[in-house]
Scaffold this motif. Sequence first.
Motif, PDB file in Angstrom:
ATOM      1  N   PHE A 188      79.005  -0.297  19.386  1.00  0.00           N
ATOM      2  CA  PHE A 188      79.274   0.905  18.597  1.00  0.00           C
ATOM      3  C   PHE A 188      80.512   1.647  19.103  1.00  0.00           C
ATOM      4  CE2 PHE A 188      74.455   0.735  18.885  1.00  0.00           C
ATOM      5  CZ  PHE A 188      74.335  -0.097  17.778  1.00  0.00           C
ATOM      6  N   LEU A 189      81.268   1.031  20.007  1.00  0.00           N
ATOM      7  CA  LEU A 189      82.466   1.649  20.583  1.00  0.00           C
ATOM      8  C   LEU A 189      82.135   3.048  21.111  1.00  0.00           C
ATOM      9  CD1 LEU A 189      85.397   1.167  21.267  1.00  0.00           C
ATOM     10  CD2 LEU A 189      86.033   2.028  19.005  1.00  0.00           C
ATOM     11  N   GLN A 190      81.129   3.074  21.993  1.00  0.00           N
ATOM     12  CA  GLN A 190      80.659   4.327  22.602  1.00  0.00           C
ATOM     13  C   GLN A 190      80.291   5.379  21.563  1.00  0.00           C
ATOM     14  OE1 GLN A 190      82.823   5.805  25.965  1.00  0.00           O
ATOM     15  NE2 GLN A 190      82.719   3.855  27.045  1.00  0.00           N
ATOM     16  N   GLY A 191      79.655   4.930  20.492  1.00  0.00           N
ATOM     17  CA  GLY A 191      79.168   5.834  19.460  1.00  0.00           C
ATOM     18  C   GLY A 191      80.172   6.176  18.379  1.00  0.00           C
ATOM     19  N   VAL A 192      81.427   5.765  18.549  1.00  0.00           N
ATOM     20  CA  VAL A 192      82.464   6.104  17.570  1.00  0.00           C
ATOM     21  C   VAL A 192      82.108   5.559  16.187  1.00  0.00           C
ATOM     22  CG1 VAL A 192      84.866   5.668  16.900  1.00  0.00           C
ATOM     23  CG2 VAL A 192      84.322   6.348  19.256  1.00  0.00           C
ATOM     24  N   LEU A 193      81.582   4.346  16.136  1.00  0.00           N
ATOM     25  CA  LEU A 193      81.285   3.714  14.853  1.00  0.00           C
ATOM     26  C   LEU A 193      80.057   4.314  14.165  1.00  0.00           C
ATOM     27  CD1 LEU A 193      82.042   0.004  15.778  1.00  0.00           C
ATOM     28  CD2 LEU A 193      83.276   1.415  14.123  1.00  0.00           C
ATOM     29  N   LEU A 194      79.327   5.157  14.869  1.00  0.00           N
ATOM     30  CA  LEU A 194      78.163   5.807  14.269  1.00  0.00           C
ATOM     31  C   LEU A 194      78.499   7.223  13.824  1.00  0.00           C
ATOM     32  CD1 LEU A 194      75.369   4.550  16.689  1.00  0.00           C
ATOM     33  CD2 LEU A 194      76.332   3.454  14.657  1.00  0.00           C
ATOM     34  N   SER A 195      79.778   7.588  13.916  1.00  0.00           N
ATOM     35  CA  SER A 195      80.255   8.888  13.452  1.00  0.00           C
ATOM     36  C   SER A 195      80.979   8.709  12.123  1.00  0.00           C
ATOM     37  CB  SER A 195      81.223   9.496  14.467  1.00  0.00           C
ATOM     38  OG  SER A 195      80.630   9.616  15.745  1.00  0.00           O
ATOM     39  N   SER A 196      81.139   9.803  11.404  1.00  0.00           N
ATOM     40  CA  SER A 196      81.998   9.739  10.215  1.00  0.00           C
ATOM     41  C   SER A 196      83.432   9.932  10.674  1.00  0.00           C
ATOM     42  CB  SER A 196      81.603  10.826   9.208  1.00  0.00           C
ATOM     43  OG  SER A 196      81.962  12.095   9.699  1.00  0.00           O
ATOM     44  N   GLY A 197      84.366   9.532   9.872  1.00  0.00           N
ATOM     45  CA  GLY A 197      85.759   9.665  10.268  1.00  0.00           C
ATOM     46  C   GLY A 197      86.188  11.108  10.452  1.00  0.00           C
ATOM     47  N   SER A 198      85.419  12.053   9.882  1.00  0.00           N
ATOM     48  CA  SER A 198      85.832  13.461   9.918  1.00  0.00           C
ATOM     49  C   SER A 198      85.275  14.238  11.100  1.00  0.00           C
ATOM     50  CB  SER A 198      85.398  14.155   8.621  1.00  0.00           C
ATOM     51  OG  SER A 198      83.985  14.087   8.484  1.00  0.00           O
ATOM     52  N   ASP A 199      84.328  13.659  11.852  1.00  0.00           N
ATOM     53  CA  ASP A 199      83.726  14.423  12.955  1.00  0.00           C
ATOM     54  C   ASP A 199      83.931  13.753  14.312  1.00  0.00           C
ATOM     55  OD1 ASP A 199      82.021  12.275  12.804  1.00  0.00           O
ATOM     56  OD2 ASP A 199      80.181  13.442  12.598  1.00  0.00           O
ATOM     57  N   LEU A 200      85.026  13.023  14.459  1.00  0.00           N
ATOM     58  CA  LEU A 200      85.295  12.342  15.711  1.00  0.00           C
ATOM     59  C   LEU A 200      85.714  13.336  16.794  1.00  0.00           C
ATOM     60  CD1 LEU A 200      87.324   9.258  14.416  1.00  0.00           C
ATOM     61  CD2 LEU A 200      84.965   9.275  15.241  1.00  0.00           C
ATOM     62  N   ARG A 201      85.375  13.003  18.017  1.00  0.00           N
ATOM     63  CA  ARG A 201      85.791  13.814  19.154  1.00  0.00           C
ATOM     64  C   ARG A 201      87.315  13.771  19.286  1.00  0.00           C
ATOM     65  NH1 ARG A 201      82.103  10.161  21.112  1.00  0.00           N
ATOM     66  NH2 ARG A 201      83.630   9.237  22.527  1.00  0.00           N
ATOM     67  N   PRO A 202      87.926  14.791  19.853  1.00  0.00           N
ATOM     68  CA  PRO A 202      89.397  14.837  19.933  1.00  0.00           C
ATOM     69  C   PRO A 202      90.013  13.608  20.586  1.00  0.00           C
ATOM     70  CG  PRO A 202      88.485  16.976  20.494  1.00  0.00           C
ATOM     71  CD  PRO A 202      87.316  16.040  20.350  1.00  0.00           C
ATOM     72  N   GLU A 203      89.371  13.066  21.628  1.00  0.00           N
ATOM     73  CA  GLU A 203      89.970  11.932  22.334  1.00  0.00           C
ATOM     74  C   GLU A 203      89.965  10.642  21.527  1.00  0.00           C
ATOM     75  OE1 GLU A 203      85.673  12.207  23.993  1.00  0.00           O
ATOM     76  OE2 GLU A 203      87.215  13.547  23.177  1.00  0.00           O
ATOM     77  N   VAL A 204      89.204  10.620  20.416  1.00  0.00           N
ATOM     78  CA  VAL A 204      89.200   9.419  19.574  1.00  0.00           C
ATOM     79  C   VAL A 204      89.642   9.738  18.144  1.00  0.00           C
ATOM     80  CG1 VAL A 204      87.502   8.149  20.922  1.00  0.00           C
ATOM     81  CG2 VAL A 204      86.712   9.731  19.156  1.00  0.00           C
ATOM     82  N   ALA A 205      90.314  10.866  17.966  1.00  0.00           N
ATOM     83  CA  ALA A 205      90.784  11.254  16.626  1.00  0.00           C
ATOM     84  C   ALA A 205      91.749  10.231  16.050  1.00  0.00           C
ATOM     85  CB  ALA A 205      91.433  12.637  16.687  1.00  0.00           C
ATOM     86  N   HIS A 206      92.433   9.482  16.922  1.00  0.00           N
ATOM     87  CA  HIS A 206      93.381   8.467  16.447  1.00  0.00           C
ATOM     88  C   HIS A 206      92.677   7.319  15.723  1.00  0.00           C
ATOM     89  CE1 HIS A 206      91.988   7.154  20.414  1.00  0.00           C
ATOM     90  NE2 HIS A 206      92.246   5.923  20.022  1.00  0.00           N
ATOM     91  N   LEU A 207      91.350   7.257  15.819  1.00  0.00           N
ATOM     92  CA  LEU A 207      90.593   6.185  15.170  1.00  0.00           C
ATOM     93  C   LEU A 207      90.033   6.597  13.807  1.00  0.00           C
ATOM     94  CD1 LEU A 207      88.573   4.854  18.268  1.00  0.00           C
ATOM     95  CD2 LEU A 207      90.605   3.827  17.221  1.00  0.00           C
TER      96      LEU A 207
END
Length: 287
Positions: A183-202
């Motif tokens: 899940f790429l440390q949970g990134v793939l379980l988030s919507s594109g609009s609520d990503l943490r700042p350090e992964v906003a590039h994704l």
Amino acid sequence: MAPHPDLIMGTAQLTTNYGITRPNNSVSTLDEALELLDAAHSLGIRTLDTAPAYGEAESTIGRCERVFNIHTKLESGRDELESIADTLIRLNVGEVDLLYVHDIDAFEHDPHITAQRLERCLQHGARAIAVSLYTIEQMEIALSIPSISAIQFPLNVLDRRFSGEVLRRAKNNGCRCIARSAFLQGVLLSSGSDLRPEVAHLQEAVTAFNTTANGLGLAPLTAALGWVASHEELDGVIVGISTMTELQQVHAAWIEATSLPADTIRTIANHTPEPDGVDPRKWGSQP
């Protein structure tokens, strides 16, 4: 249908906040952790991935009445035989299925010396030795050392560096291949609009993934697991589980994911960012 890998339960969060923030900053009690392990076994999970660094995870596993295959790690900076001896005591077992070197920097700096340290443990409670790695270059080194019989690496729908020909070559080399970070440390379980700042590039890549998953009628959890599990060269996929709810959700998604047709899996968005963009070790340096 092609065989699918085993679901391996990661125990980094079994008794600690290792790598995550849990509600109310709480951790499982011993009874809750034991109940979780018992439930996982009842659902057919037979392998646990753990480490001395994961709080009381090894000791908790050692108090569980269920029998699991155990994958664990050497402690960095300690004598290898002392490390595995203490691990076996904590786990209450005579041997472990896989023993990893967890210090990838030491392995990369002097791989043969590090491998020799691991090899000593083969006569003292380790059935096989392995390396948990991050890059293709590290994999190449591991594959050049005959005694290393398994490798663990990140693999997910956005990080495909270890898929395709690379994975086939590792398997043909006789290595057990185990994926983590589905899940790429949970990134793939988030919507594109609520990503943490350090992964906003994704954001663009995550949005594309969610769009594809929704179009297939799949939850992101199922789609992410399905893409990884579709790699028949894999022997296992590690998924960290810390609560009974997570266990039930992951198990249900795994059952659905491993029944998906290959044609369905291949339609999952092939939007792959640059390697540095999907390496958690480098997220702090992203613009």
